[in-house]
Write an enzyme that holds these catalytic residues in place. Structure first.
Site, PDB file in Angstrom:
ATOM      1  N   ARG A   1       0.834  -1.204   0.000  1.00 34.57           N
ATOM      2  CA  ARG A   1       0.000   0.000   0.000  1.00 34.57           C
ATOM      3  C   ARG A   1       0.870   1.255   0.000  1.00 34.57           C
ATOM      4  O   ARG A   1       0.592   2.220   0.708  1.00 34.57           O
ATOM      5  CB  ARG A   1      -0.957  -0.036   1.195  1.00 34.57           C
ATOM      6  CG  ARG A   1      -1.901  -1.245   1.099  1.00 34.57           C
ATOM      7  CD  ARG A   1      -2.517  -1.618   2.412  1.00 34.57           C
ATOM      8  NE  ARG A   1      -3.439  -0.616   2.885  1.00 34.57           N
ATOM      9  CZ  ARG A   1      -3.355  -0.002   4.067  1.00 34.57           C
ATOM     10  NH1 ARG A   1      -2.371  -0.304   4.902  1.00 34.57           N
ATOM     11  NH2 ARG A   1      -4.227   0.897   4.416  1.00 34.57           N
ATOM     12  N   GLY A   2       1.940   1.214  -0.773  1.00 38.36           N
ATOM     13  CA  GLY A   2       2.817   2.376  -0.927  1.00 38.36           C
ATOM     14  C   GLY A   2       3.309   2.897   0.396  1.00 38.36           C
ATOM     15  O   GLY A   2       3.770   2.120   1.247  1.00 38.36           O
ATOM     16  N   GLU A   3       3.187   4.203   0.603  1.00 35.71           N
ATOM     17  CA  GLU A   3       3.710   4.784   1.841  1.00 35.71           C
ATOM     18  C   GLU A   3       2.925   4.346   3.077  1.00 35.71           C
ATOM     19  O   GLU A   3       3.330   4.616   4.208  1.00 35.71           O
ATOM     20  CB  GLU A   3       3.737   6.314   1.744  1.00 35.71           C
ATOM     21  CG  GLU A   3       2.376   6.934   1.638  1.00 35.71           C
ATOM     22  CD  GLU A   3       2.435   8.457   1.644  1.00 35.71           C
ATOM     23  OE1 GLU A   3       3.185   9.033   2.439  1.00 35.71           O
ATOM     24  OE2 GLU A   3       1.714   9.079   0.827  1.00 35.71           O
TER      25      GLU A   3
ATOM     26  N   ASP B   1       9.485  -3.970  -6.015  1.00 39.80           N
ATOM     27  CA  ASP B   1      10.417  -5.067  -6.311  1.00 39.80           C
ATOM     28  C   ASP B   1      11.525  -5.138  -5.264  1.00 39.80           C
ATOM     29  O   ASP B   1      12.016  -6.227  -4.937  1.00 39.80           O
ATOM     30  CB  ASP B   1      11.019  -4.881  -7.710  1.00 39.80           C
ATOM     31  CG  ASP B   1       9.925  -4.881  -8.753  1.00 39.80           C
ATOM     32  OD1 ASP B   1       9.152  -5.844  -8.783  1.00 39.80           O
ATOM     33  OD2 ASP B   1       9.818  -3.904  -9.510  1.00 39.80           O
TER      34      ASP B   1
ATOM     35  N   GLY C   1       2.309   1.155   3.767  1.00 37.56           N
ATOM     36  CA  GLY C   1       2.853  -0.100   4.275  1.00 37.56           C
ATOM     37  C   GLY C   1       2.327  -1.347   3.595  1.00 37.56           C
ATOM     38  O   GLY C   1       1.937  -1.302   2.433  1.00 37.56           O
TER      39      GLY C   1
END
Ligand code: AMP
Length: 301
Positions: free
Chosen positions: A202-204, A234, A206
């Site tokens: 979920r990106g920034e 990745d 987590g």
């Protein structure tokens, strides 16, 4: 325990609110391999064109990454051009040139066929199956994919999902794959498709981890500046599977620790353009930030 990765080795052209970069080293296999190389020996399966510079290959060999399975074909290397918005979580693909990747059929060198840890990076599921078919004995297979393959190669992707232990996707991909809007329901539906563990990036915000018996949530490592998020996913996968291969601990506790290592490695990647930071970090930097991450998320000692 060595790790085999199949995915793209690419030229990336990137624009973020902080700057631009032309034809720098990128690709899912590149980020994964560099990240995992801090934990275990890594072998790459992929394809590059004749235009691929030696200095980029040197970055892999400096980290002792095995390139026997990286084929050089006549033609141009895969090229991706992306642009990030002011909200750095949002990115547009401006250009995508498959070049030598179109029609590529992975051929594993004999020495790769006993790989125990496998990462199927984001490529055509038909190629992912080809790789699985050539491996003799696998302990753990982790797979990544994207909206394009979920839409266009659903049958092949479903076949891959039946043969893997863990799937790593972002939240919109999880929704698309499952047809469920709620992320918990989406994860439950994906677990029914085959994998024992689903990791949702979920990106920034987590990572969420789901299995039949548990749910685990971590934040991303908080940074004041994110220069270029390319390769965060990745790199997360590389740190994650690298740690699982290094420790051999696939228990729930081992998986949680591996998620923390993945998050830490990804946090280094995004601190500079391309693979710059990822190639000049040290294992002790990673361990130090891992300890910091443990304190950050500890509310119960
Ligand atoms: P991520 O970890 O999701 O930020 O992955 C970024 C990398 O994915 C970039 O270095 C790109 O070269 C690569 N990439 C972008 N689009 C594709 C695609 N359609 N297939 C495979 N790799 C891609």
């Amino acid at each position: 325990m060595s790790i085999l990765v199949v995915g793209t080795v690419a030229f990336d052209s990137i624009e973020t609110p902080f700057g631009v970069a032309e034809r720098i080293l990128g690709g899912s296999a590149s980020y994964f391999a560099l990240a995992a190389s801090y934990f275990a020996p890594v072998r790459i399966v992929g394809v590059i064109g004749r235009d691929f510079p030696q200095e980029y290959l040197d970055l892999f060999t400096q980290r002792s990454i095995d390139l026997e399975g990286l084929k050089k074909e006549r033609g141009e290397t895969f090229h991706w051009r992306g642009k990030y918005h002011e909200d750095i979580n949002v990115r547009d693909t401006l250009e995508l040139h498959l070049n030598v990747l179109s029609g590529f059929v992975p051929q594993l060198p004999e020495s790769y066929r006993d790989a125990e840890y496998v990462f199927l990076g984001n490529i055509d599921p038909a190629m992912q199956i080809e790789v699985l078919n050539q491996i003799r004995h696998m302990r753990l297979v982790v797979c990544d994919t994207m909206d394009h393959w979920i839409r266009e190669s659903s049958k092949e992707l479903r076949a891959v999902l039946k043969r893997i232990e863990m799937l790593v996707v972002n939240d919109s991909e999880a929704r698309l794959l499952s047809g469920q809007n709620n992320i918990v329901r989406a994860a439950r539906a994906i677990l029914k498709m085959g994998p024992e563990v689903v990791l949702i990036k979920r990106g920034e915000y987590g990572v969420l981890q789901f299995s039949d018996s548990s749910i685990f949530a971590t934040p991303a490592y908080p940074l004041e500046e994110v220069f270029d998020p390319t390769g965060a996913g990745d790199s997360f996968a590389g740190g994650f599977l690298g740690q699982l291969a290094r420790s051999g601990d696939h228990s729930q506790r081992g998986i949680r620790r591996a998620i923390a290592y993945g998050s830490v490695v990804a946090s280094f990647t995004v601190e500079d353009f391309g693979v710059k930071r990822l190639t000049n970090v040290s294992l002790s930097d990673i361990e130090e930030r891992y300890q910091g991450f443990a304190q950050l998320t500890d509310f119960h000692t």
